[in-house]
Structure formats: C-alpha cells, structure tokens
Write an enzyme that holds these catalytic residues in place. Structure first.
Site, PDB file in Angstrom:
ATOM      1  N   GLY A  54      70.135 -48.858 -36.899  1.00 45.25           N
ATOM      2  CA  GLY A  54      70.198 -48.550 -35.480  1.00 45.25           C
ATOM      3  C   GLY A  54      68.871 -48.879 -34.821  1.00 45.25           C
ATOM      4  O   GLY A  54      67.814 -48.802 -35.451  1.00 45.25           O
ATOM      5  N   HIS A  57      63.981 -47.133 -33.650  1.00 48.80           N
ATOM      6  CA  HIS A  57      62.977 -46.790 -34.666  1.00 48.80           C
ATOM      7  C   HIS A  57      61.821 -47.785 -34.666  1.00 48.80           C
ATOM      8  O   HIS A  57      61.077 -47.878 -35.647  1.00 48.80           O
ATOM      9  CB  HIS A  57      63.610 -46.758 -36.055  1.00 48.80           C
ATOM     10  CG  HIS A  57      64.829 -45.902 -36.151  1.00 48.80           C
ATOM     11  ND1 HIS A  57      64.797 -44.568 -35.833  1.00 48.80           N
ATOM     12  CD2 HIS A  57      66.110 -46.186 -36.493  1.00 48.80           C
ATOM     13  CE1 HIS A  57      66.019 -44.060 -35.997  1.00 48.80           C
ATOM     14  NE2 HIS A  57      66.831 -45.024 -36.380  1.00 48.80           N
ATOM     15  N   LYS A 105      68.783 -48.042 -45.257  1.00 49.61           N
ATOM     16  CA  LYS A 105      68.451 -46.620 -45.224  1.00 49.61           C
ATOM     17  C   LYS A 105      69.725 -45.807 -45.486  1.00 49.61           C
ATOM     18  O   LYS A 105      70.806 -46.172 -45.035  1.00 49.61           O
ATOM     19  CB  LYS A 105      67.841 -46.237 -43.863  1.00 49.61           C
ATOM     20  CG  LYS A 105      66.607 -47.076 -43.517  1.00 49.61           C
ATOM     21  CD  LYS A 105      65.840 -46.532 -42.317  1.00 49.61           C
ATOM     22  CE  LYS A 105      66.587 -46.550 -41.016  1.00 49.61           C
ATOM     23  NZ  LYS A 105      67.052 -47.917 -40.588  1.00 49.61           N
ATOM     24  N   HIS A 220      67.011 -39.434 -36.495  1.00 53.04           N
ATOM     25  CA  HIS A 220      67.950 -39.474 -35.372  1.00 53.04           C
ATOM     26  C   HIS A 220      68.090 -38.083 -34.772  1.00 53.04           C
ATOM     27  O   HIS A 220      69.045 -37.788 -34.078  1.00 53.04           O
ATOM     28  CB  HIS A 220      69.331 -39.948 -35.821  1.00 53.04           C
ATOM     29  CG  HIS A 220      69.282 -41.188 -36.651  1.00 53.04           C
ATOM     30  ND1 HIS A 220      69.215 -41.153 -38.022  1.00 53.04           N
ATOM     31  CD2 HIS A 220      69.263 -42.480 -36.286  1.00 53.04           C
ATOM     32  CE1 HIS A 220      69.165 -42.400 -38.471  1.00 53.04           C
ATOM     33  NE2 HIS A 220      69.182 -43.224 -37.452  1.00 53.04           N
TER      34      HIS A 220
END
Lengths: 332, 222
Positions: A54, A57, A105, A220
C-alpha cells in the site's frame, strides 16, 4: 483534514509523477501499472528484486529502487495492497534471466496478491519467482491466533541486504535465503503519538488522548499491545527494546534502526537513538551499525519504531555495500 | 416476473453478476461501516468498484461457455478489488469456472459442484477454516443448505434450493458476530473483534441473495 494534495482520488499517481520528475536519472515510472523501476536495468544474469505494498509508507518501497537495492516497486492505493497485474508487469520488466525475488510484508492482502502474481508469472512466462514474507513486529504477541507478526522496519533492512547480495551475483535460491536470514534476525516495535489520516477517509483512523501513546502500533494504525501515558524518550526506548530483546535471536553485535513514522521530527528521532544506544550499552549489546530517519512511515502519524538486526560479517559487508536510491545512498 | 430457472446458462450467470453489482452498490455504505469496525472501512467501496468492472467486462464481450465467462470475472475482480477480497473472490470465480470444463449450462448438481470448487479456492487462498470470522462462515452454511435442499428424494426445485442457500448465507453472516477473528487485519483486534458482523460474510450473503433473485426470475434476471 489538512493535506497538500490536488485530488483525493489521485494521490498515488500524482506522487508517482512527482517521483518520476524528481529522479529522472535513477528512476523510470510506469504510471499505468503504478510501478517504480530503475532507469538503468541491472546486468543480465543477476537476480532481480521487487517489492511493493500500500502507498502511504514512503519512502518505502519506491524510494528504495536503484542500484544495490530494489529493481521495481509496485504502489497500491493508500494502505491497500497492489494487485497481481502490477507485480506480473514488474516481474516481466525486471527479470534478467536469473529469476525474481518478491519481498512482501506480512499483511493478508499483500501476501495473497503477491502469491497470485507468482502463480500467474509462472503460468504465463515461466519466470522463476520466489517470495520472502517479512514479519518482524513483536507487538503481535499471539501470532498463532492472528494473521501473524506484521512486516515493519525489518523490511527496509531485508531490501538493502538482499539487494546487495543480488548485485554481487548470488543466484535466486541464495538471495532468497539471505532475505529470509535477515528477516529471521530482525525484530521491531513501534509507538504512535497520533493517528494517521488516510486522505480518502479525511479523518484520523483512531483517537489517542493528548497525553496518550499506543505501544506496539502497526504501520496502518492497527492496534498495538496497550495504551500508556506519554513518557520521556528514554522510557519509550526501553518500552520498545524490552520486548524486542526478549525475542531477538542469536548473539553478537546489532544494527540499530530508529525509524520515524512520518510526523515526528528528526530532532526527536536522534534523541530516541541516543537513548536506545545507551540502554543497549547497559545491556552489553554492541551497536555496530545505525540507521536513523523516516524510512517506513505511516502517512502523517507521529511516532517512531525501533528495529534491531543481528549482524555477522557477511551481513555487515552487504549492509555496507554501495547503494544508490532516492531514499538511501552510500558508498557511491 | 419471468419463470424460475432450472439450469443456468452463461447469460443467467451474467444476470446474477449484474444483480450482484446492483446489490453491492446499494449496500456500499453498510459494508464500509461493517469494515470500519474491524478493518479499514473500504470493503463496500472495493466490492462496488470490482463488480462495476465486471459489468463493464460483461457489456464488452459474449462468452461461449461458463469457464470463459468465469475466467474473465475472476481476473477482473483480482485486478480491480484489491486488498484480500480481490484474490479471494477472484479465486472463487476462477475455480468455479475451471471445475466445469466446456460447460454451457449448470443444473443443480453442477452448480453445487462448481460452488464447492470455488469455495475450495477461497479456503486455499485464505488458508482459513470455518469459524475464523471470514467469508467462509457465510459460504459453508449456504452450500450445506443448498445441498440439502437440492439433493435426495424430496429435492426442491433449483429456485427453492438456491433460496435455501441464500438463507443459509444470511444465518452464517449473523453467526459471525460472536466470533473472534483469527485471520486478516481484524485478527490484530483480538477480543475487540467480537460483536461485529464480518464484512466478507456480509458481501457473500449479498451474492447469494442476488443468485436467489436471479434464479427465481425476479428483477435483474435476463
């Protein structure tokens, strides 16, 4: 929500366009597939490494594309896994005939999407693909009854060290084994002082009191072990290091990685680094390498994570090897 | 109202998918809210986007047989839903199709076998079992109810059997409330995941509702 954006639905592509314009000599960006690639592909016969996840980051993962680290990064929506089409496009683009390692991850969506990509790549092109799942977050205590420990700071170290091993010419099985070894020797824990705000949601993902910190936060905003009153940096360092040291395997010197989660000034990260160093010295643990800065963030979250990695001679050599990426550059 | 169906052709399955897309779009906020409690508040948006892409694909192409249709549907969902739901629902439709090579229609027994193959794909992809507060907790009772109603000497017609399956899915969805999640992002909440309906089980129940309405010849069917 106060953010420097043009359109809430376009944040990922708009940022990729900026990366492409800011690093024309080192990066090439495929906006259709949302891929960050090296401007100069590596030599034929070397193992290629891709990662992704996603967005939100940054600099992970696109900022680590370049000589000595990743060959490509796949950018998902904010805090949402990329889809297999992106990874298969990346795999086809970076393979130099020696196969491709995916660094993933440990989040359910990421694991499934990368797994499907590996199956599709094998069926469509026959390119050998291996995957290493990073899971260094000790905040997840009961990994038997959960999706397991999450991949956090250790991921950066896996990408650097496996990247150096691939650049040196190790084959796919050997580079995979190096990545697994780094992941197995790394342990992390984070604390949040504030929540992150996902642009599409417009409000903080969770509430934290003015004097509260979440111990063991996920990148998150997943909940950690507990909430506590904010304490001095040295107490926070101790709170993170105790569970890390309890689970850190092996013996010998360590790499200390002090990571900011996006909304904490470098001034504070260096304070935390000094405190962590002192605590480790008291415990008789030699810190032989350091990394301090914002490398795996959670949008605008204030907070920090600590990662320790056991180093031996070989891992130290690969850690010290030249790297030239937008976010990490040394020895070149 | 059209007559109830006794077997499903590619165009009937396409009608099911279109009806699913409509129902998911109607429930987008409800699904997002369920996901907000134990996840990241985007399950409704992701499913709506994915099934809208499926409808676009259905509009663009005719499909000769069921495997061809289901391959397109599965790959479209994998490419457009994202997160964990994309691979899970995508794998479901891909396996559903490959389990019926060359098929141009499915009777009750074929449909049961195809759905079981699809759900097998979900189990394999998600490495989950029943009771972990996932979409499987809606799929499993739905398949059991459908099987019970569609087999044996006093078997119901296809419409009644699918209706029984849809009721099983609804009961399965409600039964996720007291469960503690041990898979996916919700698992990090531990005991705090108890007391909420699983969003994946809720979207699965909507797919069953759409199938029941389509087979019964209600609105949205071809």
């Amino acid at each position: 929500m106060k953010k420097i954006i043009d359109a809430v639905d376009d944040v990922v592509v708009d940022a990729l366009r900026g990366m492409s314009l800011a690093h024309p000599d080192t990066l090439r960006v495929d906006l259709d597939h949302r891929l960050v690639l090296r401007a100069q592909p590596k030599d034929d016969g070397k193992v290629a490494i891709i990662s992704g996840g996603g967005s939100g980051h940054e600099p992970l993962h696109g900022g680590f594309v370049g000589h000595g680290m990743l060959d490509a990064a796949c950018a998902g929506e904010v805090f949402t896994s990329p889809v297999p089409d992106q990874m298969t496009a990346a795999i086809a683009a970076v393979d130099r005939g020696a196969g491709v390692l995916q660094i993933v991850k440990n989040y359910t969506g990421d694991v499934m999407n990368f797994e499907m990509a590996a199956e599709l790549a094998d069926a469509e092109s026959g390119i050998a693909v291996r995957s290493v799942i990073t899971n260094d977050d000790v905040a997840v205590e009961d990994s038997t009854f959960t999706a397991g420990r999450r991949g956090v700071g250790g991921t950066v170290l896996v990408e650097k060290i496996a990247g150096a091993a691939a650049e040196e010419g190790l084959d796919l099985e050997a580079v995979t084994a190096v990545a697994e070894r780094v992941n197995a020797g790394a342990r992390s824990m984070g604390v949040a002082l504030t929540s992150a705000t996902v642009p599409a949601n417009g409000k903080p993902s969770f509430e934290l009191g003015e004097d509260e910190v979440e111990i063991g936060i996920g990148i998150h905003g997943e909940p950690g072990r507990r909430r506590e009153k904010l304490a001095p940096a040295k107490d926070l360092a101790r709170t993170m290091l105790e569970p890390i040291l309890a689970e850190l395997p092996g013996e010998g010197p360590v790499l200390l990685f002090v990571n900011g989660l996006g909304g904490t000034p470098l001034l504070e990260l260096y304070i935390l680094a000094a405190d962590a160093h002192e605590i480790l010295a008291e415990a008789g643990i030699e810190v032989s390498r350091h990394l301090v800065g914002n490398f795996i963030t959670s949008l605008d979250m204030a907070g920090a994570s600590l990662t320790l990695l056991r180093l031996d001679e070989e891992l130290t050599r690969w850690w010290d090897a030249p790297v030239s990426t937008p976010a990490l550059r040394k020895g070149i | 109202m059209a007559d109830a169906l006794t077997a499903l052709t590619p165009s009937d399955l396409a009608a099911w998918l279109r009806r699913s897309s409509t129902l998911l779009a109607e429930h987008v906020s409800a699904l997002n809210e369920l996901d907000a409690a134990i996840g990241d508040a985007d399950h409704g948006s992701n499913m709506k986007r994915g099934f809208a892409a499926v409808v676009t694909a259905l509009d663009a192409e005719e499909f000769a047989d069921i495997p061809a249709l289901m391959k397109k549907v599965g790959m479209t969902l994998v490419s457009s839903v994202g997160g964990a739901s994309g691979p899970l629902y995508g794998t479901f439709f891909l396996r559903l199709g490959t389990s019926q090579p060359g098929a141009t229609q499915l009777d009750a027994a074929d449909l049961l076998a195809a759905l079981r193959a699809g759900v097998g794909g979900i189990e394999q992809r998600g490495k989950a079992t029943v009771g972990e507060k996932t979409m499987l907790d809606a799929w499993a009772p739905a398949l059991d109810a459908f099987e019970q109603a569609s087999t044996g000497e006093d078997a119901s017609d296809l419409a009644a059997a699918v209706r029984a399956g849809a009721e099983g899915a609804e009961q399965g969805r409600e039964a996720t409330t007291p469960l503690q999640a041990s898979k996916g992002r919700a698992s990090y909440l531990g005991e705090r995941s108890i007391g909420h309906v699983d969003p994946g089980a809720a979207s699965t129940a909507l797919l069953w509702q759409a199938l029941a309405e389509t087979v019964a010849g209600q609105e949205g069917s071809a």
